[in-house]
Motif scaffolding. Sequence first.
Motif, short mmCIF file in Angstrom:
data_model
loop_
_atom_site.label_atom_id
_atom_site.label_comp_id
_atom_site.label_asym_id
_atom_site.label_seq_id
_atom_site.Cartn_x
_atom_site.Cartn_y
_atom_site.Cartn_z
N PRO A 1 0.80 -1.22 0.00
CA PRO A 1 0.00 0.00 0.00
C PRO A 1 0.83 1.28 0.00
CG PRO A 1 -0.15 -1.08 2.13
CD PRO A 1 0.67 -1.98 1.26
N SER A 2 0.22 2.34 -0.47
CA SER A 2 0.81 3.68 -0.45
C SER A 2 0.19 4.48 0.68
CB SER A 2 0.59 4.40 -1.78
OG SER A 2 -0.79 4.46 -2.09
N VAL A 3 1.02 5.30 1.36
CA VAL A 3 0.55 6.11 2.48
C VAL A 3 1.04 7.54 2.30
CG1 VAL A 3 0.51 6.42 4.99
CG2 VAL A 3 0.72 4.11 4.02
N VAL A 4 0.13 8.50 2.47
CA VAL A 4 0.51 9.91 2.53
C VAL A 4 0.44 10.34 3.98
CG1 VAL A 4 -0.09 12.27 1.89
CG2 VAL A 4 -0.28 10.45 0.19
N VAL A 5 1.51 11.00 4.45
CA VAL A 5 1.55 11.53 5.81
C VAL A 5 1.50 13.05 5.73
CG1 VAL A 5 2.85 11.70 7.96
CG2 VAL A 5 2.94 9.60 6.61
N THR A 6 0.55 13.65 6.43
CA THR A 6 0.45 15.10 6.46
C THR A 6 0.15 15.56 7.88
OG1 THR A 6 -0.53 17.02 5.33
CG2 THR A 6 -2.00 15.18 5.82
N PHE A 7 -0.05 16.87 8.07
CA PHE A 7 -0.11 17.43 9.43
C PHE A 7 -1.31 18.37 9.61
CE2 PHE A 7 4.23 16.88 7.89
CZ PHE A 7 4.72 15.96 8.81
N ASP A 8 -1.77 18.45 10.86
CA ASP A 8 -2.84 19.37 11.22
C ASP A 8 -2.64 19.80 12.68
OD1 ASP A 8 -5.23 20.85 10.95
OD2 ASP A 8 -6.36 19.23 11.93
#
Length: 316
Positions: free
Chosen positions: A48-55
């Motif tokens: 699988p592909s994972v995008v990591v982002t922030f909030d």
Amino acid sequence: MQRWRGLEDIPQDWGRSVVTIGSYDGVHRGHQLIIGRAVERARELGIPSVVVTFDPHPSEVVRPGTHPPLLAPHHRRAELMEDLGVDALLILPFTAEFSKLSPADFVVKVLVDKLHARLVVEGPNFRFGHKAAGNVAFLAETGETYDFGVEVIDLYVSGDAGGGEPFSSTLTRRLIAEGEVTGAAEILGRPHQVEGVVVHGAKRGRELGYPTANVETLPHSAIPADGVYAGWLTADGERMPAAVSVGTNPQFDGVARTVEAYAIDRLGLDLYGMHVAVEFLAYVRGQEKFDSIDSLLVAIAADVKRSKELIEAYEA
């Protein structure tokens, strides 16, 4: 697409994955190159592909009061990433404590222990960890220790927008602030959009024969410069051609800045309380104060006519 908020949401049995990390505000065409490559490599590897982002945006925590205008809220970014084929999205709460993680600790806590990264795909200017001390060279070096590869994608894309400047979220925000929504759309790969709930206003548009949806936009939304725009109003899944006004309504000595959308040739719409989206296709004219209501009505009729022409030409 799976959506996780915080490391604790990641399934305990999560296996190896291809990861990319970034704010990815707007998911513009440069971002699409990186995310698209991560998805492609994940499929090649059968993982699988994972995008990591922030909030929230890291700048708001590191330098309070500097939160940039947002090109898209997280749920919209998630939709755009899902369209690109991303398998999972991890939104990490960006706190003062989290901001102090060293690059090495970030790699271990996020990429190694939780996501079991096999490959990390990034742009050449990617920085991470406390005081942005980590870069792609450090990431590649650390990957040799923890058994993951690093692939660097050149996200350099340019066009007519911004006089040929490389596409970026910063350039997109600047163009939107200047009312150059056509240039912003070139970078984004689609018209810029804002969202919010339709609230009660002064109802002057209704009195003038052009009832508008007064949209209370989401916090930190990137709002175009004051003026009139051609675009669309989407409500309850229906996308309607619209003439959109942004500004303080100087004709009636307004003070509050608003976004109001008139759904062209649609009568009897009741959108109060609904969550809607407004897209900006093209700039029509600046904000003006006319010498009479009759002059204002003539101008509105011309705005609607021009907006309709621009939308029809775009959709042809």
